[in-house]
Write a protein that holds these residues in place. Structure first.
Motif, short mmCIF file in Angstrom:
data_model
loop_
_atom_site.label_atom_id
_atom_site.label_comp_id
_atom_site.label_asym_id
_atom_site.label_seq_id
_atom_site.Cartn_x
_atom_site.Cartn_y
_atom_site.Cartn_z
N GLU A 1 0.84 -1.19 0.00
CA GLU A 1 0.00 0.00 0.00
C GLU A 1 0.87 1.24 0.00
O GLU A 1 1.90 1.27 0.68
CB GLU A 1 -0.82 0.03 1.30
N GLN A 2 0.44 2.27 -0.72
CA GLN A 2 1.17 3.53 -0.65
C GLN A 2 0.62 4.36 0.50
O GLN A 2 -0.58 4.53 0.64
CB GLN A 2 1.02 4.31 -1.97
N VAL A 3 1.52 4.87 1.35
CA VAL A 3 1.04 5.66 2.49
C VAL A 3 1.59 7.07 2.48
O VAL A 3 1.13 7.93 3.23
CB VAL A 3 1.37 4.98 3.83
N TYR B 1 5.72 3.29 1.59
CA TYR B 1 4.82 2.17 1.31
C TYR B 1 4.76 1.26 2.53
O TYR B 1 5.67 1.23 3.35
CB TYR B 1 5.33 1.38 0.10
N GLU C 1 -9.12 -0.42 -9.83
CA GLU C 1 -8.69 -0.11 -8.48
C GLU C 1 -7.38 0.65 -8.58
O GLU C 1 -6.44 0.20 -9.23
CB GLU C 1 -8.48 -1.44 -7.74
N ASN C 2 -7.34 1.81 -7.96
CA ASN C 2 -6.13 2.63 -7.98
C ASN C 2 -5.50 2.61 -6.59
O ASN C 2 -6.02 3.20 -5.66
CB ASN C 2 -6.50 4.06 -8.41
N GLY C 3 -4.38 1.94 -6.49
CA GLY C 3 -3.72 1.80 -5.19
C GLY C 3 -2.81 2.97 -4.83
O GLY C 3 -2.34 3.08 -3.71
N GLN C 4 -2.53 3.85 -5.81
CA GLN C 4 -1.66 4.99 -5.50
C GLN C 4 -2.44 6.06 -4.77
O GLN C 4 -3.66 6.08 -4.79
CB GLN C 4 -1.13 5.67 -6.75
N LEU C 5 -1.72 7.01 -4.19
CA LEU C 5 -2.39 8.12 -3.52
C LEU C 5 -2.84 9.18 -4.51
O LEU C 5 -3.77 9.93 -4.26
CB LEU C 5 -1.46 8.74 -2.48
N GLY D 1 -7.34 8.77 -5.79
CA GLY D 1 -6.27 8.08 -5.07
C GLY D 1 -6.83 7.09 -4.07
O GLY D 1 -7.82 7.37 -3.39
N ASP D 2 -6.25 5.90 -4.01
CA ASP D 2 -6.63 4.87 -3.07
C ASP D 2 -8.12 4.57 -3.12
O ASP D 2 -8.78 4.46 -2.11
CB ASP D 2 -6.22 5.30 -1.65
N SER D 3 -8.64 4.49 -4.34
CA SER D 3 -10.06 4.13 -4.42
C SER D 3 -10.35 3.33 -5.68
O SER D 3 -9.47 3.02 -6.48
CB SER D 3 -10.95 5.37 -4.34
#
Ligand code: CUA
Length: 263
Positions: free
Chosen positions: A61-63, A68, A187-191, A215-217
């Motif tokens: 996951e990108q945080v 990550y 699904e977009n895992g980046q922010l 982002g993240d959605s």
């Protein structure tokens, strides 16, 4: 009582040594900040990882911009995800747990090495500057497949790193005259937002739709094709989003047979 000069000297030296040892041990266990895995760390129910929001779906996951988090499950006799993919120039915190027995998470050629104990979450942070492929092995004897328990950690160039996932739901059979609906989930895992295009090719028809996935959605888009344009028969279809595609075959029939709807 008279103590000999040399005996005094040795007594003092021995005392100094003892004090020295105590200081060294204290510094080594507290001062360096090296934490052992123990029951003061995170605990988790090993039998219920599939219901845990961090570990039900092992992933990266990108945080933060270059930060990550990798949620890794070590179990007999695999690591998940496999490979673990992270971009170069990143700082990655690994959270590793086990649902069954004790394993280890040891990234060959690095100092990333931890025991993985059921019920505990082992945590480590590392920086990756260069693209590189590492092997992951298990150092704790965990059963008959122990020597085959291995995984991969891929540090990939930034432009090859991709946190997009595509899935498509489409009917197998549609009656002529009806519309065929293609449900495209991105699904977009980046922010950052992902601006991209969905291309659907089915038979001789091409549909294109621009989408922005926050982002993240996750974004769901439905593309519909008029089967009158396709005509009866089998039509191969492909949905393409960036480097991802999914394909299948849509059959347009004159009339659906009874009870054939959900096939
Ligand atoms: Cu897992 Cu050895």
């Amino acid at each position: 009582m008279n103590i000999h000069k040399y005996e005094k000297l040795w007594l003092v030296a021995a005392l100094l040594l003892i004090v020295g040892f105590i200081i060294t041990i204290t510094y080594g266990s507290v001062g360096l900040g090296i934490a052992m895995i123990d029951d003061s760390e995170d605990t988790i129910e090993p039998g219920e990882l599939s219901e845990d929001e961090r570990f039900a779906d092992p992933r990266v996951e990108q945080v933060g911009e270059n930060e990550y988090e990798a949620y890794v499950v070590a179990q007999t006799f695999i690591f998940q995800p496999d490979p673990i993919e992270v971009p170069e120039n990143s700082e990655v915190t690994f959270y590793v747990t086990s649902p069954d027995v004790i394993h280890s998470f040891s990234v060959v050629g690095t100092n990333l090495n931890t025991m993985v104990i059921p019920g505990e979450v082992s945590t480590m942070t590392a920086e990756f500057d260069e693209p590189e492929e590492y092997g992951i092995i298990c150092n704790e004897y965990c059963g008959t497949g122990h020597h085959n328990m291995e995984g991969q950690l891929h540090v990939v160039p930034e432009d090859e790193f991709d946190m997009t996932e595509l899935s498509v739901e489409a009917p197998d059979e549609v009656e002529l005259g009806d519309e065929a609906a293609f449900e495209v989930t991105i699904e977009n895992g980046q922010l950052d937002d992902l601006e991209t295009t969905i291309d659907l090719e089915v038979g001789n028809e091409t549909l294109t739709e621009d989408v922005t996935v926050g982002g993240d959605s996750t974004e769901e888009t439905t593309l519909t094709v008029d089967t009158d344009d396709l005509g009866e028969g089998d039509h191969d279809w492909t949905v393409t989003v960036d480097d991802h595609d999914e394909s299948g075959t849509l059959t347009v029939v004159d009339e659906l047979e009874e009870g054939d709807d959900d096939e």
